[in-house]
Design an enzyme around this catalytic site. Sequence first.
Site, mmCIF file in Angstrom:
data_model
loop_
_atom_site.group_PDB
_atom_site.id
_atom_site.type_symbol
_atom_site.label_atom_id
_atom_site.label_comp_id
_atom_site.label_asym_id
_atom_site.label_seq_id
_atom_site.Cartn_x
_atom_site.Cartn_y
_atom_site.Cartn_z
ATOM 1 N N ASN A 206 -7.214 -2.386 4.342
ATOM 2 C CA ASN A 206 -6.939 -2.379 5.778
ATOM 3 C C ASN A 206 -8.106 -1.766 6.548
ATOM 4 O OD1 ASN A 206 -4.451 -3.581 5.416
ATOM 5 N ND2 ASN A 206 -3.320 -1.657 5.398
ATOM 6 N N HIS A 257 -0.696 0.935 -0.232
ATOM 7 C CA HIS A 257 0.679 1.214 0.181
ATOM 8 C C HIS A 257 1.290 2.355 -0.629
ATOM 9 C CE1 HIS A 257 1.093 -3.095 2.004
ATOM 10 N NE2 HIS A 257 0.286 -2.315 2.692
ATOM 11 N N TYR A 266 -5.243 -6.597 -2.316
ATOM 12 C CA TYR A 266 -5.888 -5.748 -1.322
ATOM 13 C C TYR A 266 -7.258 -5.273 -1.815
ATOM 14 C CZ TYR A 266 -1.581 -5.452 1.442
ATOM 15 O OH TYR A 266 -0.493 -5.742 2.217
#
Length: 762
Positions: A206, A257, A266
């Site tokens: 992210n 996460h 990811y």
Amino acid sequence: MPNPLSRRSALLGAAAVAGLALWERPAEAAGAAAFDAARERWVSLLAGGSYDAAYTDKTQAIEGSANAVLRKLKPTPDRPSLWPDLPLDDPRTGNFNRAYNRMRTLALGWATPGTAMHGDRQVAEIAVSALDFLYEHAYHEGLDQQGSNWYWWEIGVPRSLTDTCALLYDGLPQDRLERWLRPLSRWCPDPERRVTHPGVIETGANRAGKAMAVAMRGLLTHDARLIKRARNAVSDLLRTTSGPGDGFYRDGSFIQHGVYPYNGSYGVDYLESVAKLIAMLSGSPWEIPGIGNVYDIVDRSFVPFIFDGLMMDCVRGRQISVQGHRDYHSGQKAVEAILTLLEAAPERHARRWRPLVKGWLTRNQVTPFDTLAPLASIARAKALLEDPSVPVGPRTTGTYVFADMDRIVHRRPTWAYAIAMSSERIGAAEAMNQENLRGWYTGDGMTYLYTGDLTHWNDELWPTIDPYRLPGTTVDTRGRADLAHGAPHLPRTPWAGGVALDGEYGVAAMKLIADGSSLRAKKAWFLLDDAVIALGTGIQASDGRRIETIVENRNTHETHPPLTRGDGWLHLSGVAGYALLDGVEAKVIREQRTGRWRDIDKGATTGGDETPVTRHYTTILLDHGVDPRKARYAYAVLPDASIAQTAAYGRRIKILANSGTAQVIARDNLLAAVFWRAGTVETGHGPLTADGPCTLLVRRDHKRVRLAVSDPSRTADEVKITLPWPVKSVKERDRGVRRTKSAVKVDVGGSRGHARTAVVRV
């Protein structure tokens, strides 16, 4: 179609005259040239630098996708929508995110040399009108999310929008560009912070994704502060963590996460973003410091999970359920990132990577790289494949224990075997945004066998496999509801992990505490050079339901291959042999199974389609009956073994213990053990004793013994190992290993389940 001299061409010509001197000045002094040259480098990564007839097929595919977007474009202000199938009135549908993705597809067609629309002024004008429309109706700084996915607002659209603007840059009015990018100052101002959840500090993929958007906005608007902000955010990502929580760990684990292994999803997104940022800013005033760490991350966190260009599903999390993101998509992105990094990689890395990547590309003819990757990456791959000085590297071999994410990978020359476990630290399965709805058992000791059949895991497996019967698992046969978006299931046990020795042998163990069931079991795997031995013990339940252990559940595509059965063994042609080591009879189910991707993924932007797909399966299982009490199992998986080898295997292995205290096997000069608690096992050469929980490998060569010890329970401070032979001295050792009388003591406290090794003289 007209193709006038672009600003890009003029700029590159000027840069060639100026040479490298323009990079030697600070950003403020370098002026517009520094921003534009970095942006042009980014565009070349996306669209290729110049037309090459060798890539006509790829160019035509890019053009076809762009033309499809253009052909279906029908702006309707009243609805509103740009395309009839993507109404923009409700952001919760994610249609605005899809719309920007389509704009990126159109922009890629416009910017790619060799397409009929390359540099076409009329197409650029259409794109300008469409981007104006989206700003007015879908994405601007004054809108409200209305409960839609934060990711679309803060990463999805910013990434697509900045790519689109970079690709179309030569055909865009400057005032419009600044207008369209204005929402990013609200929704994606800082790579490290989440706007919609102010307390969240961004990590991993992210943060890397946001850094890409922020850096590109800085380049497009000539704002050096934004580029520095992105650079600094990425620099932080290159450091390893000792946890808990998100990030890369020293053993190669990658967590996103909070509790989920995600190297292959990811993690790949992170690697792709960082590799492109490094390439984009290389030689510029904003070069990323500390990039040497990323090369080590590739070796530790990605290479062990790539099998002939495929990314292992055991580290792809909920993405296994997404129809458009299969193991070859994730693998391609990882290979693309490594090819990008190879441009500037230190020789000690490049010397290993070139043959490695060439081997992946050469062996994977099922999903050719040039059908998936961008033109720039295809060109790099082609150059590597045609370079006679680079040999075709063999498959990676070795045994890798990822103690920080409860994963173990065992790789041999012709096959690989991965084990996905869970614990109070690592979640069993993630379901989010209505994805991975039936991944109940993917972290409960599921095993992943990779062979020469590169289509097994990606050929419609996840919608068609029986989700109650995943290989390697011991399960309660109860019916289950779809997994809900919410808190992770963290089994109430610390016991998950293992140990490796010499890169050739391994032990894995987990204590199964089933979700929503009274089922309990102790499961162990012994990873050898030619086989995997699986032992289970203490299997018990009291819910009135049948309990099963799944030895295998193989996708055999369009047919049932020959299955041969003998006394205590089975052989599935083209896959493996299976030896039953405790006399228990196995049940075999051969069936055709039909499912739909929509059954396992109903996500707003990822949801699968409703088309039924059917595949053939051979399932081998052990039936423990209803409410078993202290049931056990023992079997061997023999990848690539012949029928004769399978039939004879039971005589090669000795099971010395399979109890609640210890599970131990012996073969030739190797002892492999799981001690669930203090205990002693007779080996035939003398007793093997551990005074606490541990996994253990012992390999004797005359008077020298190599041993490796870890504590997957993370409950002991030290473990004393008494070998079947008195220890005379410790020749080589890790910190915390010492001789005590005729035994070895190992400090395991604070080791987080990682191994301690030694060589002793006996």
